[in-house]
Design a protein around this motif. Sequence first.
Motif, PDB file in Angstrom:
ATOM      1  N   LEU A 113       0.703  -1.329   0.119  1.00  0.00           N
ATOM      2  CA  LEU A 113      -0.137   0.076  -0.137  1.00  0.00           C
ATOM      3  C   LEU A 113       0.873   1.386   0.008  1.00  0.00           C
ATOM      4  CD1 LEU A 113      -2.599  -1.077   2.394  1.00  0.00           C
ATOM      5  CD2 LEU A 113      -2.881  -0.777   0.269  1.00  0.00           C
ATOM      6  N   LYS A 115       3.867   1.729  -1.234  1.00  0.00           N
ATOM      7  CA  LYS A 115       4.713   1.422  -2.502  1.00  0.00           C
ATOM      8  C   LYS A 115       3.663   1.585  -3.845  1.00  0.00           C
ATOM      9  CE  LYS A 115       8.655   1.542  -0.399  1.00  0.00           C
ATOM     10  NZ  LYS A 115       9.023   3.073  -0.004  1.00  0.00           N
ATOM     11  N   HIS A 116       2.260   1.304  -3.577  1.00  0.00           N
ATOM     12  CA  HIS A 116       1.322   1.539  -4.639  1.00  0.00           C
ATOM     13  C   HIS A 116       1.940   0.341  -5.713  1.00  0.00           C
ATOM     14  CE1 HIS A 116       0.270   5.082  -3.196  1.00  0.00           C
ATOM     15  NE2 HIS A 116       0.890   6.049  -3.671  1.00  0.00           N
ATOM     16  N   SER A 117       2.367  -0.945  -4.916  1.00  0.00           N
ATOM     17  CA  SER A 117       3.092  -1.836  -5.672  1.00  0.00           C
ATOM     18  C   SER A 117       2.009  -2.702  -6.630  1.00  0.00           C
ATOM     19  CB  SER A 117       3.766  -2.789  -4.867  1.00  0.00           C
ATOM     20  OG  SER A 117       4.856  -2.175  -4.069  1.00  0.00           O
ATOM     21  N   SER A 119      -0.915  -1.360  -8.130  1.00  0.00           N
ATOM     22  CA  SER A 119      -1.609  -0.852  -9.128  1.00  0.00           C
ATOM     23  C   SER A 119      -0.300  -0.222 -10.129  1.00  0.00           C
ATOM     24  CB  SER A 119      -2.096   0.669  -8.723  1.00  0.00           C
ATOM     25  OG  SER A 119      -1.213   1.307  -7.881  1.00  0.00           O
ATOM     26  N   HIS A 135       1.850   9.082  -9.652  1.00  0.00           N
ATOM     27  CA  HIS A 135       1.424   8.543  -8.635  1.00  0.00           C
ATOM     28  C   HIS A 135       2.796   8.252  -7.825  1.00  0.00           C
ATOM     29  CE1 HIS A 135      -1.934   7.664 -11.126  1.00  0.00           C
ATOM     30  NE2 HIS A 135      -2.738   7.624 -10.112  1.00  0.00           N
ATOM     31  N   THR A 137       5.273   7.192  -4.848  1.00  0.00           N
ATOM     32  CA  THR A 137       4.983   6.375  -3.773  1.00  0.00           C
ATOM     33  C   THR A 137       5.521   6.928  -2.562  1.00  0.00           C
ATOM     34  OG1 THR A 137       7.436   5.292  -3.589  1.00  0.00           O
ATOM     35  CG2 THR A 137       5.748   4.443  -5.067  1.00  0.00           C
ATOM     36  N   HIS A 223      -4.252   4.186   5.763  1.00  0.00           N
ATOM     37  CA  HIS A 223      -4.717   2.976   5.030  1.00  0.00           C
ATOM     38  C   HIS A 223      -5.168   1.834   6.421  1.00  0.00           C
ATOM     39  CE1 HIS A 223      -2.303   4.576   1.791  1.00  0.00           C
ATOM     40  NE2 HIS A 223      -2.823   3.956   1.142  1.00  0.00           N
ATOM     41  N   GLY A 249      -6.888   3.939   1.403  1.00  0.00           N
ATOM     42  CA  GLY A 249      -6.916   2.480   0.850  1.00  0.00           C
ATOM     43  C   GLY A 249      -6.842   1.557   1.922  1.00  0.00           C
ATOM     44  N   ASN A 271      -8.407   1.431  -4.958  1.00  0.00           N
ATOM     45  CA  ASN A 271      -7.623   1.729  -3.779  1.00  0.00           C
ATOM     46  C   ASN A 271      -7.544   0.541  -2.806  1.00  0.00           C
ATOM     47  OD1 ASN A 271      -9.943   2.079  -3.417  1.00  0.00           O
ATOM     48  ND2 ASN A 271      -9.588   4.121  -2.040  1.00  0.00           N
ATOM     49  N   TYR A 273      -6.241  -3.523  -1.788  1.00  0.00           N
ATOM     50  CA  TYR A 273      -5.575  -4.650  -2.521  1.00  0.00           C
ATOM     51  C   TYR A 273      -6.191  -6.099  -1.770  1.00  0.00           C
ATOM     52  CZ  TYR A 273      -1.539  -7.914  -3.032  1.00  0.00           C
ATOM     53  OH  TYR A 273      -0.574  -8.857  -3.348  1.00  0.00           O
TER      54      TYR A 273
END
Length: 311
Positions: A113, A115-117, A119, A135, A137, A223, A249, A271, A273
């Motif tokens: 979440l 690192k937005h890994s 997406s 975006h 991170t 998050h 998220g 948003n 995972y």
Amino acid sequence: MANKVLVPQIAVPYVKDDLAKHHLKMISTSNAQKADELLSKGKDAVAVMLLGAPFTKDMIDQMPNLKVISRFGVGYDNVDYRYAAKKGIKVTNTPGANAASVAEAAVTDILILSKHSYSISKAMREGDNDYVAKHPTNELAGKTVGIIGFGHIGRMVAKMLSGFNVNVLIWNRHPKQSQYGKFVDWDTLLKQSDFITLHVPATPDTIHSISTNEFKMMKDSAHIVNFARGSVIDQKALVEALKSGEIAGAGLDVYEKEPLPEDSELRKLPNVYLTPHNAGHSYEAIERMSTRAASEMERVINNEQPKWQIN
């Protein structure tokens, strides 16, 4: 005549030889373990090793020889354990057997979440190499992580996070000492945390303990991660908080209804995972849960006191 015990397929390779040594007749079940299957295969069984399927009062009444329901895992909200106690049936679990696996999964979700890994990887696979520029991170270092519940898993999460230079806040019904974080009250944890990870059982006190009011207290950049039980979060309120931007998220491995319905709004939100309640299913955890659950069955059948009796 050998005592009959029901064992899910996932555990069979780890326990079949030991059960045979104890002269127990093992009957393999599917991992779904629906009521009709358990009753058709083992109405006369003395023990059931149970995964996450419901084990109801009606099922207990139809299994007159039953001595023990041995949970393959930690949670026991799927078992009518109070009624089982009235019938003289012991209910056990395997605390700590999957703690490392679940703790690692929780920390993994926090990093994903941050690192937005997911997406970023999805965008790259779809040919969008500019996604990451739009975006940025976040570093985890310097952030505040709130841990709700400080049992086996919560303690491991705190220790694992100690290497990331984060500020750890902890809420637990009974505060304990820890070198890895600071115990605070409920509201403080919710208001100050950048990430919140849940590790409490589903009880009357915890069910929907995270709902509309709690999301309002959280930062809009925060998050939430749930590897406890789906019912701890009010899922409808969570969807609204995610859609409105009240929180940034979520990372979820458990749901109010499992498996998560195909038409669930959670599946449509960018948003979130999602994983399918598999955090505790590492090879190592499966072996530990299998062998410990089998040992509990053997103890009860041999009229010995189990180590981890719930009821």
